[in-house]
Design a protein around this motif. Sequence first.
Motif, PDB file in Angstrom:
ATOM      1  N   GLY A   1       0.827  -1.208   0.000  1.00 39.94           N
ATOM      2  CA  GLY A   1       0.000   0.000   0.000  1.00 39.94           C
ATOM      3  C   GLY A   1       0.859   1.255   0.000  1.00 39.94           C
ATOM      4  O   GLY A   1       0.568   2.221  -0.710  1.00 39.94           O
ATOM      5  N   ALA A   2       1.933   1.247   0.792  1.00 37.10           N
ATOM      6  CA  ALA A   2       2.849   2.389   0.837  1.00 37.10           C
ATOM      7  C   ALA A   2       3.596   2.536  -0.478  1.00 37.10           C
ATOM      8  O   ALA A   2       3.811   3.655  -0.968  1.00 37.10           O
ATOM      9  CB  ALA A   2       3.838   2.223   1.999  1.00 37.10           C
ATOM     10  N   LEU A   3       4.012   1.400  -1.082  1.00 36.86           N
ATOM     11  CA  LEU A   3       4.666   1.443  -2.387  1.00 36.86           C
ATOM     12  C   LEU A   3       3.766   2.099  -3.422  1.00 36.86           C
ATOM     13  O   LEU A   3       4.195   2.955  -4.200  1.00 36.86           O
ATOM     14  CB  LEU A   3       4.991   0.017  -2.859  1.00 36.86           C
ATOM     15  CG  LEU A   3       6.208  -0.697  -2.324  1.00 36.86           C
ATOM     16  CD1 LEU A   3       6.266  -2.099  -2.900  1.00 36.86           C
ATOM     17  CD2 LEU A   3       7.472   0.065  -2.650  1.00 36.86           C
ATOM     18  N   TRP A   4       2.521   1.671  -3.436  1.00 40.79           N
ATOM     19  CA  TRP A   4       1.543   2.163  -4.406  1.00 40.79           C
ATOM     20  C   TRP A   4       1.286   3.654  -4.192  1.00 40.79           C
ATOM     21  O   TRP A   4       1.250   4.436  -5.138  1.00 40.79           O
ATOM     22  CB  TRP A   4       0.275   1.348  -4.261  1.00 40.79           C
ATOM     23  CG  TRP A   4      -0.812   1.602  -5.258  1.00 40.79           C
ATOM     24  CD1 TRP A   4      -2.116   1.881  -4.981  1.00 40.79           C
ATOM     25  CD2 TRP A   4      -0.733   1.561  -6.693  1.00 40.79           C
ATOM     26  NE1 TRP A   4      -2.836   2.013  -6.134  1.00 40.79           N
ATOM     27  CE2 TRP A   4      -2.015   1.819  -7.205  1.00 40.79           C
ATOM     28  CE3 TRP A   4       0.315   1.331  -7.581  1.00 40.79           C
ATOM     29  CZ2 TRP A   4      -2.290   1.875  -8.564  1.00 40.79           C
ATOM     30  CZ3 TRP A   4       0.044   1.378  -8.946  1.00 40.79           C
ATOM     31  CH2 TRP A   4      -1.233   1.653  -9.420  1.00 40.79           C
ATOM     32  N   GLU A   5       1.117   4.062  -2.950  1.00 40.49           N
ATOM     33  CA  GLU A   5       0.839   5.463  -2.643  1.00 40.49           C
ATOM     34  C   GLU A   5       2.010   6.359  -3.019  1.00 40.49           C
ATOM     35  O   GLU A   5       1.828   7.418  -3.630  1.00 40.49           O
ATOM     36  CB  GLU A   5       0.520   5.607  -1.148  1.00 40.49           C
ATOM     37  CG  GLU A   5       0.086   7.003  -0.736  1.00 40.49           C
ATOM     38  CD  GLU A   5      -0.424   7.064   0.693  1.00 40.49           C
ATOM     39  OE1 GLU A   5      -0.227   8.107   1.355  1.00 40.49           O
ATOM     40  OE2 GLU A   5      -1.023   6.065   1.154  1.00 40.49           O
TER      41      GLU A   5
ATOM     42  N   ILE B   1       1.653   9.298  -5.973  1.00 38.99           N
ATOM     43  CA  ILE B   1       1.805  10.710  -5.633  1.00 38.99           C
ATOM     44  C   ILE B   1       3.030  11.305  -6.324  1.00 38.99           C
ATOM     45  O   ILE B   1       2.985  12.437  -6.823  1.00 38.99           O
ATOM     46  CB  ILE B   1       1.869  10.895  -4.105  1.00 38.99           C
ATOM     47  CG1 ILE B   1       0.499  10.561  -3.491  1.00 38.99           C
ATOM     48  CG2 ILE B   1       2.272  12.316  -3.730  1.00 38.99           C
ATOM     49  CD1 ILE B   1       0.437  10.686  -1.980  1.00 38.99           C
ATOM     50  N   SER B   2       4.130  10.557  -6.395  1.00 41.58           N
ATOM     51  CA  SER B   2       5.313  11.082  -7.083  1.00 41.58           C
ATOM     52  C   SER B   2       5.062  11.203  -8.584  1.00 41.58           C
ATOM     53  O   SER B   2       5.502  12.168  -9.224  1.00 41.58           O
ATOM     54  CB  SER B   2       6.535  10.208  -6.810  1.00 41.58           C
ATOM     55  OG  SER B   2       6.344   8.886  -7.274  1.00 41.58           O
ATOM     56  N   GLU B   3       4.334  10.257  -9.169  1.00 44.22           N
ATOM     57  CA  GLU B   3       4.019  10.333 -10.591  1.00 44.22           C
ATOM     58  C   GLU B   3       3.044  11.468 -10.889  1.00 44.22           C
ATOM     59  O   GLU B   3       3.135  12.136 -11.919  1.00 44.22           O
ATOM     60  CB  GLU B   3       3.441   9.001 -11.078  1.00 44.22           C
ATOM     61  CG  GLU B   3       4.462   7.893 -11.191  1.00 44.22           C
ATOM     62  CD  GLU B   3       5.542   8.199 -12.219  1.00 44.22           C
ATOM     63  OE1 GLU B   3       5.200   8.587 -13.346  1.00 44.22           O
ATOM     64  OE2 GLU B   3       6.733   8.068 -11.875  1.00 44.22           O
ATOM     65  N   ARG B   4       2.107  11.689  -9.985  1.00 48.08           N
ATOM     66  CA  ARG B   4       1.166  12.804 -10.163  1.00 48.08           C
ATOM     67  C   ARG B   4       1.910  14.138 -10.084  1.00 48.08           C
ATOM     68  O   ARG B   4       1.584  15.089 -10.802  1.00 48.08           O
ATOM     69  CB  ARG B   4       0.079  12.740  -9.089  1.00 48.08           C
ATOM     70  CG  ARG B   4      -0.993  13.819  -9.180  1.00 48.08           C
ATOM     71  CD  ARG B   4      -1.917  13.615 -10.363  1.00 48.08           C
ATOM     72  NE  ARG B   4      -3.049  14.548 -10.295  1.00 48.08           N
ATOM     73  CZ  ARG B   4      -4.096  14.514 -11.111  1.00 48.08           C
ATOM     74  NH1 ARG B   4      -4.177  13.588 -12.057  1.00 48.08           N
ATOM     75  NH2 ARG B   4      -5.074  15.390 -10.980  1.00 48.08           N
ATOM     76  N   LEU B   5       2.915  14.209  -9.210  1.00 47.47           N
ATOM     77  CA  LEU B   5       3.739  15.415  -9.115  1.00 47.47           C
ATOM     78  C   LEU B   5       4.402  15.706 -10.459  1.00 47.47           C
ATOM     79  O   LEU B   5       4.421  16.842 -10.927  1.00 47.47           O
ATOM     80  CB  LEU B   5       4.773  15.223  -8.010  1.00 47.47           C
ATOM     81  CG  LEU B   5       5.751  16.357  -7.705  1.00 47.47           C
ATOM     82  CD1 LEU B   5       6.142  16.304  -6.230  1.00 47.47           C
ATOM     83  CD2 LEU B   5       7.002  16.270  -8.555  1.00 47.47           C
ATOM     84  N   LYS B   6       4.956  14.670 -11.098  1.00 46.58           N
ATOM     85  CA  LYS B   6       5.581  14.846 -12.414  1.00 46.58           C
ATOM     86  C   LYS B   6       4.550  15.320 -13.438  1.00 46.58           C
ATOM     87  O   LYS B   6       4.805  16.246 -14.218  1.00 46.58           O
ATOM     88  CB  LYS B   6       6.207  13.528 -12.879  1.00 46.58           C
ATOM     89  CG  LYS B   6       7.299  12.978 -12.000  1.00 46.58           C
ATOM     90  CD  LYS B   6       7.718  11.588 -12.484  1.00 46.58           C
ATOM     91  CE  LYS B   6       8.594  10.886 -11.480  1.00 46.58           C
ATOM     92  NZ  LYS B   6       8.919   9.497 -11.901  1.00 46.58           N
ATOM     93  N   PHE B   7       3.389  14.666 -13.442  1.00 49.52           N
ATOM     94  CA  PHE B   7       2.349  15.023 -14.401  1.00 49.52           C
ATOM     95  C   PHE B   7       1.930  16.481 -14.234  1.00 49.52           C
ATOM     96  O   PHE B   7       1.821  17.233 -15.218  1.00 49.52           O
ATOM     97  CB  PHE B   7       1.139  14.101 -14.198  1.00 49.52           C
ATOM     98  CG  PHE B   7      -0.094  14.537 -14.941  1.00 49.52           C
ATOM     99  CD1 PHE B   7      -0.151  14.461 -16.325  1.00 49.52           C
ATOM    100  CD2 PHE B   7      -1.190  15.027 -14.251  1.00 49.52           C
ATOM    101  CE1 PHE B   7      -1.293  14.868 -17.016  1.00 49.52           C
ATOM    102  CE2 PHE B   7      -2.329  15.429 -14.928  1.00 49.52           C
ATOM    103  CZ  PHE B   7      -2.384  15.350 -16.313  1.00 49.52           C
ATOM    104  N   ASN B   8       1.685  16.904 -13.001  1.00 43.95           N
ATOM    105  CA  ASN B   8       1.282  18.291 -12.751  1.00 43.95           C
ATOM    106  C   ASN B   8       2.358  19.264 -13.215  1.00 43.95           C
ATOM    107  O   ASN B   8       2.058  20.312 -13.802  1.00 43.95           O
ATOM    108  CB  ASN B   8       0.989  18.500 -11.264  1.00 43.95           C
ATOM    109  CG  ASN B   8      -0.322  17.872 -10.826  1.00 43.95           C
ATOM    110  OD1 ASN B   8      -1.218  17.643 -11.646  1.00 43.95           O
ATOM    111  ND2 ASN B   8      -0.442  17.588  -9.545  1.00 43.95           N
ATOM    112  N   ALA B   9       3.629  18.934 -12.950  1.00 41.92           N
ATOM    113  CA  ALA B   9       4.720  19.832 -13.335  1.00 41.92           C
ATOM    114  C   ALA B   9       4.839  19.934 -14.850  1.00 41.92           C
ATOM    115  O   ALA B   9       4.955  21.033 -15.407  1.00 41.92           O
ATOM    116  CB  ALA B   9       6.038  19.334 -12.733  1.00 41.92           C
TER     117      ALA B   9
END
Length: 341
Positions: free
Chosen positions: A255-259, A263-271
């Motif tokens: 669960g922690a791996l997935w989270e 979140i890190s991938e979403r950060l890249k996408f937003n940037a």
Amino acid sequence: MVKQANKPTVWFNADEADILEAFSSAVTSTQLIQLIGPSSQLVIIDEAQQIPDIGKKLKLIYDNRPDIQVIATGSSAFDLQSQTAEPLTGRKKTFQLYPISFGETVKDTSRLEAKRLLDSRLIYGLYPEVLNNPGQEKEILIEIAQSYLYKDVLQLDSIRKPSHIEKLLKALAFQVGSEVSYHELAQTIGNIDTATVEKYLDLLEKAFVIFKLPAFNRNLRNEIKKGKKYYFYDNGIRNVLINNFTFPEMRQDKGALWENFLISERLKFNAYQSRFVNTYFWRTHDKAEIDYLEETDGILYAYEFKWKDQKVRFPASFLQSYPEHQTAVVTRQNFEGFLGA
């Protein structure tokens, strides 16, 4: 080294002793322009943070030859930024290069191939060298950790006790997805105060090893107001810190791996999409919580992350207090849309 391009281009690597000496010795605009070549239109200086007063030197080039485009890169972004911030105010644009994104792997191969390799990405992360050397992921990640986390980062602020940074990173790696207490971290590490813990965490953020997600609070009295969670920019770094490369289905912390991955991938996408959003997690003192929030133009987008597809009931207290909201559950079955892939 000169590369052919649409315009005359020259490339310097400041790790090379002669190049470092040449730039260190050049102190006037005339000397600098002669060094890079008067006909050059694009100048790339790699490891630019090695050059003394690099910010002032770049300013001299820009002020005297604004037609020349200069790209200054550095593996030690903290040093580079600190040396260029004031001299180049109003004259520069800063780009942050993240590890490869999931969306980029889709474009490079195919959606099917990217999804097939998802478990590997969750374990070994997405650093370019890791992706380009299948079968050598562990060795490469260990080298990255030893040469960057425990060398370059430690040099940034002349840290006297490297063991404190090592213990702090390991503690954060085990607490991904959980709220972090500076006081508890100080106790875990031992012989360190909370002020030093905060200083080290700030340093690790500036070095782009970790990033912070603050708690969202606006209306409810029992909302957590000063909470914070920390995530790693790359899952591979997190796993090498805890020395666990077991694949997700066999792990208790999947669960922690997935989270962390989402979140890190979403950060890249937003940037990369220039999406200027405020990001948070949400929790109350009576344990109601939401994994991840984004705030855009007054609307809250609430996300729960689940390893497997399942029904999720978002807290009624949140839904009632913030009527301008949208909710979604992100799983392995539908995550591509969340990552813009």
